[in-house]
Design an enzyme around this catalytic site. Structure first.
Site, PDB file in Angstrom:
ATOM      1  N   ALA A   9     -13.571  46.335  51.043  1.00  8.02           N
ATOM      2  CA  ALA A   9     -13.201  45.737  50.033  1.00  8.02           C
ATOM      3  C   ALA A   9     -12.630  44.276  50.392  1.00  8.02           C
ATOM      4  CB  ALA A   9     -12.227  46.331  49.282  1.00  8.02           C
ATOM      5  N   GLY A  11     -14.609  41.474  51.022  1.00 10.05           N
ATOM      6  CA  GLY A  11     -15.539  40.286  50.450  1.00 10.05           C
ATOM      7  C   GLY A  11     -14.641  39.292  49.409  1.00 10.05           C
ATOM      8  N   ARG A  15     -20.013  34.964  43.779  1.00  4.40           N
ATOM      9  CA  ARG A  15     -20.560  34.502  42.607  1.00  4.40           C
ATOM     10  C   ARG A  15     -19.924  34.995  41.547  1.00  4.40           C
ATOM     11  NH1 ARG A  15     -25.773  38.317  44.553  1.00  4.40           N
ATOM     12  NH2 ARG A  15     -24.221  38.764  45.994  1.00  4.40           N
ATOM     13  N   LYS A  22     -12.849  39.953  43.792  1.00  4.30           N
ATOM     14  CA  LYS A  22     -14.034  40.741  43.114  1.00  4.30           C
ATOM     15  C   LYS A  22     -13.441  42.021  42.452  1.00  4.30           C
ATOM     16  CE  LYS A  22     -18.005  41.724  45.003  1.00  4.30           C
ATOM     17  NZ  LYS A  22     -19.305  41.615  45.453  1.00  4.30           N
ATOM     18  N   THR A  77     -20.370  43.751  57.029  1.00  2.00           N
ATOM     19  CA  THR A  77     -19.783  45.020  56.541  1.00  2.00           C
ATOM     20  C   THR A  77     -19.681  45.959  58.219  1.00  2.00           C
ATOM     21  OG1 THR A  77     -22.326  45.644  56.380  1.00  2.00           O
ATOM     22  CG2 THR A  77     -21.045  45.329  54.648  1.00  2.00           C
ATOM     23  N   ASN A 226     -21.777  41.811  41.784  1.00  2.00           N
ATOM     24  CA  ASN A 226     -21.744  40.586  42.326  1.00  2.00           C
ATOM     25  C   ASN A 226     -21.432  39.361  41.516  1.00  2.00           C
ATOM     26  OD1 ASN A 226     -22.194  41.754  44.978  1.00  2.00           O
ATOM     27  ND2 ASN A 226     -24.309  42.325  43.867  1.00  2.00           N
ATOM     28  N   TYR A 385      18.559  38.351  20.330  1.00  2.00           N
ATOM     29  CA  TYR A 385      18.576  37.487  21.291  1.00  2.00           C
ATOM     30  C   TYR A 385      19.368  36.215  21.091  1.00  2.00           C
ATOM     31  CZ  TYR A 385      15.905  34.540  25.107  1.00  2.00           C
ATOM     32  OH  TYR A 385      15.947  33.759  26.234  1.00  2.00           O
ATOM     33  N   ALA A 421      20.210  43.393  -0.010  1.00  2.00           N
ATOM     34  CA  ALA A 421      18.914  42.662   0.158  1.00  2.00           C
ATOM     35  C   ALA A 421      19.659  41.411   0.548  1.00  2.00           C
ATOM     36  CB  ALA A 421      18.196  42.520  -0.644  1.00  2.00           C
TER      37      ALA A 421
HETATM   38  C1  UD1 Z   1     -24.984  45.986  51.686  1.00  2.00           C
HETATM   39  C2  UD1 Z   1     -25.742  46.404  52.661  1.00  2.00           C
HETATM   40  C3  UD1 Z   1     -27.182  46.650  51.728  1.00  2.00           C
HETATM   41  C4  UD1 Z   1     -27.060  47.320  50.788  1.00  2.00           C
HETATM   42  C5  UD1 Z   1     -26.114  46.654  49.663  1.00  2.00           C
HETATM   43  C6  UD1 Z   1     -25.809  47.625  48.363  1.00  2.00           C
HETATM   44  C7  UD1 Z   1     -25.213  45.637  54.843  1.00  2.00           C
HETATM   45  C8  UD1 Z   1     -25.477  44.722  56.003  1.00  2.00           C
HETATM   46  N1  UD1 Z   1     -26.072  45.542  53.820  1.00  2.00           N
HETATM   47  O1  UD1 Z   1     -25.492  44.503  51.313  1.00  2.00           O
HETATM   48  O2  UD1 Z   1     -28.125  47.107  52.854  1.00  2.00           O
HETATM   49  O3  UD1 Z   1     -28.362  47.579  50.040  1.00  2.00           O
HETATM   50  O4  UD1 Z   1     -24.889  46.523  50.336  1.00  2.00           O
HETATM   51  O5  UD1 Z   1     -25.033  46.846  47.558  1.00  2.00           O
HETATM   52  O6  UD1 Z   1     -24.261  46.611  54.854  1.00  2.00           O
HETATM   53  N2  UD1 Z   1     -17.543  43.393  52.889  1.00  2.00           N
HETATM   54  C9  UD1 Z   1     -16.342  43.408  53.530  1.00  2.00           C
HETATM   55  N3  UD1 Z   1     -16.449  42.297  54.738  1.00  2.00           N
HETATM   56  C10 UD1 Z   1     -17.533  41.570  55.198  1.00  2.00           C
HETATM   57  C11 UD1 Z   1     -18.783  41.772  54.149  1.00  2.00           C
HETATM   58  C12 UD1 Z   1     -18.691  42.740  53.109  1.00  2.00           C
HETATM   59  O7  UD1 Z   1     -15.300  43.800  53.169  1.00  2.00           O
HETATM   60  O8  UD1 Z   1     -17.349  41.082  55.992  1.00  2.00           O
HETATM   61  C13 UD1 Z   1     -17.676  44.426  51.556  1.00  2.00           C
HETATM   62  C14 UD1 Z   1     -17.672  43.698  50.262  1.00  2.00           C
HETATM   63  O9  UD1 Z   1     -16.316  43.446  49.840  1.00  2.00           O
HETATM   64  C15 UD1 Z   1     -18.530  44.678  49.549  1.00  2.00           C
HETATM   65  C16 UD1 Z   1     -19.220  45.385  50.554  1.00  2.00           C
HETATM   66  O10 UD1 Z   1     -18.756  45.333  51.740  1.00  2.00           O
HETATM   67  O11 UD1 Z   1     -17.548  45.474  48.876  1.00  2.00           O
HETATM   68  C17 UD1 Z   1     -20.676  45.194  50.548  1.00  2.00           C
HETATM   69  O12 UD1 Z   1     -20.793  43.783  51.057  1.00  2.00           O
HETATM   70  P1  UD1 Z   1     -21.906  42.764  50.394  1.00  2.00           P
HETATM   71  O13 UD1 Z   1     -21.848  41.546  51.008  1.00  2.00           O
HETATM   72  O14 UD1 Z   1     -21.901  42.798  48.979  1.00  2.00           O
HETATM   73  O15 UD1 Z   1     -23.123  43.510  50.980  1.00  2.00           O
HETATM   74  P2  UD1 Z   1     -24.846  43.239  50.563  1.00  2.00           P
HETATM   75  O16 UD1 Z   1     -25.166  41.858  51.156  1.00  2.00           O
HETATM   76  O17 UD1 Z   1     -24.684  43.377  49.003  1.00  2.00           O
HETATM   77 CA    CA Z   2     -23.293  43.915  47.245  1.00  2.00          CA
END
Ligand code: UD1
Ligand code: CA
Length: 460
Positions: A9, A11, A15, A22, A77, A226, A385, A421
């Site tokens: 969590a 990210g 968008r 988010k 991730t 997203n 008050y 009253a």
């Molecule tokens: C990711 C998956 C993808 C999958 C999709 C499903 C990877 C590389 N890809 O892609 O295969 O189909 O989810 O929704 O894992 N986050 C962090 N730090 C980061 C990047 C992301 O905490 O540096 C968190 C985001 O807050 C989010 C989650 O990881 O909750 C997924 O990240 P996001 O960037 O949305 O991954 P996708 O590109 O959608």
């Molecule tokens: Ca995502």
């Protein structure tokens, strides 16, 4: 077998175009991340870890009870999971990895995923889904014998891989030790220059470790948020699911598309929900109560056989046979005892309205304790008050407050008294008395006739 959850969590959610991170955005009144935390708990996870980064100050208060790691730079991730190694590196069990932005995942699906994973003692089991439009998702590539071979991110896909419609939902079970002992093998050699958690699959396969997939029949559960339009789509799905479940249990909706009920709200049978009603948080509604139209209820317990019409209520308690509204506004710490009433255009804050007591029209009651069988006349208010401090008003049992009374706090009206009253009450009233504070009325005979005569003269 021990299972812990790790929720990604950190990210930003670019968008969403928002100052709020988010995962702190709300779905039916509950932040996205709390949906995921609660689903993991219900699936049997004994401990929940979260990785926070962007907007951590706003997210931290939402994740009380969870273990927190931080990700300062967003390198993907895989990097997110590396950031949790300090707290989870020694864990010997199953690690359920989830995205904080996919709120609809059900405990049942997670339980099935965990079971498949632990039964097979796999290194990793991926929750996958088959969708008509796989755009944006990582694709699941199987080898000829049907085994999972790797996950390829959209941006790294070949033309052929782009056609695969089985996708990575972003939820997985990992053998925690296998994960953390191999995670350093991830590289950033890919289209996005990120550490992909999804590359762990190919790493395990190279070591001939068992990687499985579990395909959910219910792809809706795996939708990620997203953008605002995805948030609204997910809201629609959650609303339909929750309201259908309530109808199955005996709740009537005049129109279930016009009521928004949070996931933790408890509603008993024979409750009727009328349009434009929102009920969020830790609220509950007892048998036979009618809520709406046009009501907003938050963290409020409502008893049986009440009528809650065009009412806003926050952090309050409404007991049985209570009538509120139209246009009642119950602010935090209001208690409406049995058979009481907060009528038309009435605002109540931090006050108790005793059993059988009525505040029927156009009143403000703040910081007051009202006893039993009290009647508050139309337009009466507590002046609680003075511009700097707040003071209490006490009105004991069986008191009758005449219309348009100002009760200047601190003040107590003792049992069985009557206020005339139009009075401004600044001193305590003893029991069984009448208090009147009012100037003498003057009637001037013939005055109107003389006024008319003067006007006519002026016209000439
Ligand atoms: C990711 C998956 C993808 C999958 C999709 C499903 C990877 C590389 N890809 O892609 O295969 O189909 O989810 O929704 O894992 N986050 C962090 N730090 C980061 C990047 C992301 O905490 O540096 C968190 C985001 O807050 C989010 C989650 O990881 O909750 C997924 O990240 P996001 O960037 O949305 O991954 P996708 O590109 O959608
Ligand atoms: Ca995502």
């Amino acid at each position: 077998m021990h299972t812990k959850a790790l929720i990604l969590a950190a990210g930003l959610g670019k968008r969403m175009h928002s100052d709020t991170p988010k995962v702190a955005h709300k779905l039916l009144g509950k932040p996205l991340i709390n949906w995921v935390i609660d689903a993991s708990k219900q699936a049997g996870c004994e401990q929940i870890h979260v990785v926070l980064g962007h907007g951590r100050k706003q997210v931290e208060p939402l994740v009380k009870g969870c273990k927190i790691s931080y990700q300062d730079d967003m390198f993907g991730t895989g990097h997110t999971v590396m950031c949790a190694q300090d707290k989870l590196g020694n864990f010997k069990g199953t690690l359920l990895v989830l995205c904080g932005d996919a709120p609809l995942i059900s405990p049942t699906t997670l339980k099935n995923l965990i079971k498949k994973h632990t039964d097979a003692k796999a290194a990793c089991t991926i929750l996958t889904m088959k969708v008509d439009d796989p755009t944006g998702y990582g694709r699941i590539v199987h080898s000829e014998n049907g085994d999972v071979e790797k996950i390829v991110e959209q941006k790294d896909c070949t033309k052929e891989e782009l056609l695969i419609n089985e996708c990575n939902t972003g939820a997985y079970c990992f053998n925690a030790q296998e994960l953390f002992s191999n995670i350093k093998k991830l590289t950033r050699k890919n289209a996005q220059n990120e550490y992909y958690l999804t590359d762990m699959i190919a790493i395990f396969k190279k070591q001939n470790k068992c990687v499985l997939s579990y395909t959910t029949a219910n792809a809706d559960e795996c939708l990620g948020v997203n953008s605002r339009s995805q948030l609204s789509a997910v809201t629609k799905i959650a609303q339909t699911k929750i309201n259908n479940k309530l109808m199955d249990k005996g709740v009537t909706f005049l129109d279930p598309t016009l009521a928004w009920i949070g996931p933790d709200v408890k509603i008993q049978q024979d409750v009727e929900i009328l349009p434009n009603t929102i009920i969020y948080g830790a609220s509950s509604i007892g048998k036979g109560t009618i809520v709406g139209p046009n009501s907003y209820i938050q963290n409020t317990r409502i008893g049986q056989n009440c009528k809650i019409d065009s009412t806003h209520a926050y952090d309050s308690i409404i007991k049985n046979n209570v009538s509120c509204g139209p246009r009642a506004y119950l602010r935090p710490n209001t208690v409406m005892e049995n058979n009481s009433k907060a009528g038309t255009s009435v605002e109540i804050k931090n006050s108790t309205i005793g059993a059988g007591s009525k505040v029927p029209h156009l009143s403000y009651i703040g910081d007051a304790k009202i006893g039993k069988n009290v009647n508050i006349g139309a337009g009466s208010i507590t002046c609680n008050y003075d511009g700097k401090y707040k003071y209490n008003t006490v009105i004991e049992d069986d008191v009758f407050i005449g219309s348009d009374t100002m009760l200047v706090a601190p003040v107590t009206v003792h049992k069985n008294s009557v206020i005339g009253a139009g009075s401004t009450i600044t001193k305590d009233v003893e029991k069984d008395s009448l208090a009147v504070e009012r100037n003498e009325q003057k009637n001037i005979a013939g005055w109107s006739l003389r006024r008319k005569y003067k006007k006519n003269k002026r016209k000439k």
